[in-house]
Structure formats: C-alpha cells, structure tokens
Design an enzyme around this catalytic site. Sequence first.
Site, mmCIF file in Angstrom:
data_model
loop_
_atom_site.group_PDB
_atom_site.id
_atom_site.type_symbol
_atom_site.label_atom_id
_atom_site.label_comp_id
_atom_site.label_asym_id
_atom_site.label_seq_id
_atom_site.Cartn_x
_atom_site.Cartn_y
_atom_site.Cartn_z
ATOM 1 N N ASP A 21 7.146 4.895 -12.953
ATOM 2 C CA ASP A 21 8.079 3.951 -12.096
ATOM 3 C C ASP A 21 9.145 3.668 -12.854
ATOM 4 O O ASP A 21 9.043 3.740 -14.478
ATOM 5 C CB ASP A 21 7.256 2.787 -11.960
ATOM 6 C CG ASP A 21 7.873 1.857 -11.108
ATOM 7 O OD1 ASP A 21 8.750 2.266 -9.995
ATOM 8 O OD2 ASP A 21 7.909 0.544 -11.404
ATOM 9 N N ASP B 96 11.682 0.681 -12.165
ATOM 10 C CA ASP B 96 11.928 -0.727 -12.109
ATOM 11 C C ASP B 96 11.064 -1.632 -12.923
ATOM 12 O O ASP B 96 9.912 -1.839 -12.499
ATOM 13 C CB ASP B 96 12.367 -1.351 -10.938
ATOM 14 C CG ASP B 96 13.586 -0.641 -10.015
ATOM 15 O OD1 ASP B 96 14.332 0.004 -10.829
ATOM 16 O OD2 ASP B 96 13.851 -0.732 -8.914
ATOM 17 N N THR C 96 10.215 6.646 -7.896
ATOM 18 C CA THR C 96 11.006 5.457 -7.760
ATOM 19 C C THR C 96 11.320 5.422 -6.409
ATOM 20 O O THR C 96 11.643 6.605 -5.672
ATOM 21 C CB THR C 96 11.837 5.241 -8.976
ATOM 22 O OG1 THR C 96 12.376 3.960 -8.414
ATOM 23 C CG2 THR C 96 12.555 6.295 -8.644
ATOM 24 N N LYS D 67 4.396 6.623 -2.639
ATOM 25 C CA LYS D 67 4.564 7.206 -3.955
ATOM 26 C C LYS D 67 3.270 8.299 -4.316
ATOM 27 O O LYS D 67 3.547 9.366 -4.866
ATOM 28 C CB LYS D 67 4.631 6.182 -4.928
ATOM 29 C CG LYS D 67 5.797 5.614 -5.148
ATOM 30 C CD LYS D 67 5.873 4.782 -6.401
ATOM 31 C CE LYS D 67 7.310 4.058 -6.505
ATOM 32 N NZ LYS D 67 7.373 2.939 -7.538
ATOM 33 N N ASP E 220 4.489 -1.267 -13.234
ATOM 34 C CA ASP E 220 4.507 -2.797 -13.350
ATOM 35 C C ASP E 220 3.807 -3.414 -12.161
ATOM 36 O O ASP E 220 3.691 -4.591 -11.996
ATOM 37 C CB ASP E 220 5.663 -3.479 -13.724
ATOM 38 C CG ASP E 220 6.727 -3.338 -12.544
ATOM 39 O OD1 ASP E 220 7.092 -4.330 -11.974
ATOM 40 O OD2 ASP E 220 7.051 -2.192 -11.878
#
Length: 272
Positions: free
Chosen positions: A26, A28, A132, A177, A200
């Site tokens: 990922d 961000d 992403t 995703k 995250d």
Amino acid sequence: MLEEKYDAVTGPRAAPAQHGEAAFFDVDNTLMRGASLFHVARKMHQRGAFTLPEVAGFAWKQFMFILRGENMDDVHAVRDSALTLAAGITVADVEALGEEVYDEMIESRIWPGAKALAEQHLRVGRKVWLVTGTPIEVATVISTRLGLTGALGTVGEIVDGAYTGRLVGEILHGPAKAMAVRGIAESEGLDLTRCWAYSDSHNDIPLLGMVGHPVAINPDSRLRRHARENNWPVYDFRSGRRAATLGLKAATVGGAVYGLWRGTSRLRGPGH
C-alpha cells in the site's frame, strides 16, 4: 524471513528471480508518511487551482471521512463526485503533476524502513508492486522513481488523451485491492501463499489475509488489533510516538481523490 546473499568482496548481490513470489505495498501511510493525493491537492493550491476556503472544505471532508470511518457507501459517493469533476482533464496534466509532486513533496516523505523492505525484496529476486487507490498515473510515477516492478492503481477511462469521467473497474480500495492482486497473481504465475503484503489500514485486511506473509506497517487501531490476534508482524516507523491519525490520514481514498479532482478540474479552463 527475508534472505539476502552477499559477495565476499562487493557485499550484497542480486539473487536469481524468486519465481512465484512477490511483495505488494500500500502507499499512503505505509510506504510514505501521509497520503499521496493530499500533496497533489497542495500542489494544485500552489498553482492557484483552488482557494483557501476550498482548502478548508477539503480538510473538513477529510476529517469527517476519518471520523465516520471508511465504508463502501462513502467510497461510492466520492467516486461519483470525483468522476464528474475528472471529465475532460488530460492524462498529460496528471502525469506532469505527479512528477512534480514526487520531487517536491513525496520523495522526502517516503518511510526509510518501508523503502528498505521493498528494496530487500528486490535484492532477493522478488517483484514489488504498489497497490493503491491513487490514480494509476500517479502510482506509476512513485513506482518508477523507486525502481519497483510496477503499480496497481485506480484506472480512469481515457479517450483522445483525456479522462471521460468514467472508471475502468472500481476505485482500488478495500476488497478491490485483493481482487486486483489476485488478477496479477494469475497473470504472473504467483503463489500467494509465498507472497508478502504490507498496509496500514484495516480496509486492506482482505488483501493482507490472502497472502502467506501479511505485515502491518504503521497500523490503525483496528488493523493493529487484528494483527495481534492473528500473530502478524507489525512495523511502526513513526518516530517517538504514535502519529496523529487525522494528520497522517488526512487524504484517504475518499477525500484525497475528491481533493485531486476538485483542483485539477480547473486545468480544463473556462468553458468546460
């Protein structure tokens, strides 16, 4: 456990390709501090694409999105708004903006620890992909600059070099995703039980749960709890304290995409 081979004289050396293995990151707050599209929005503000009151509205939308938590109804609502604003923007504009934003704002925010993990996978012969919700044009800039294998991102339909206001598929978020990674696994001949995934966010649990080596990086509270319950490794690269979630997550998939297209819509100029 990541393995690394060494030459007695020259030090680390590239290993043969690890067929069937790959790592998925990922972006961000996993690979970089904060959200990539927040910095795109900042860049657009610097160019005068939108006003301070609009910036305040953008920040408030981000805050409310985080406060309520992400859900697919919110994502779909933001998607519809974003697509309306995106129609007519040229691909060249977004690509050029992505290059500038990487140089001026993103590069310095890459987590050294996350970058080291990606580089270590590459050194032992694994492919490394970004996964992403960021538009694929921006995600590709980040991947290319870091020397990674490639990127999976949100894909907008393009006709004659400009966005039509429609998506090809869905915003790459949550379960989408996992579906995208499964597609890459099939086309690349990957064994997902031998692959890694890093994120995250609890929204990426579907992705993390489908690989053999899930890793939480700078996790939100729900992902941290899930990782602890499932004995997943947790890496936290935020120095000295848990970073303020509202600051780092100020531009998640919903608000960030809205902010990008709200600013870049004005690139089309008058009459659009």
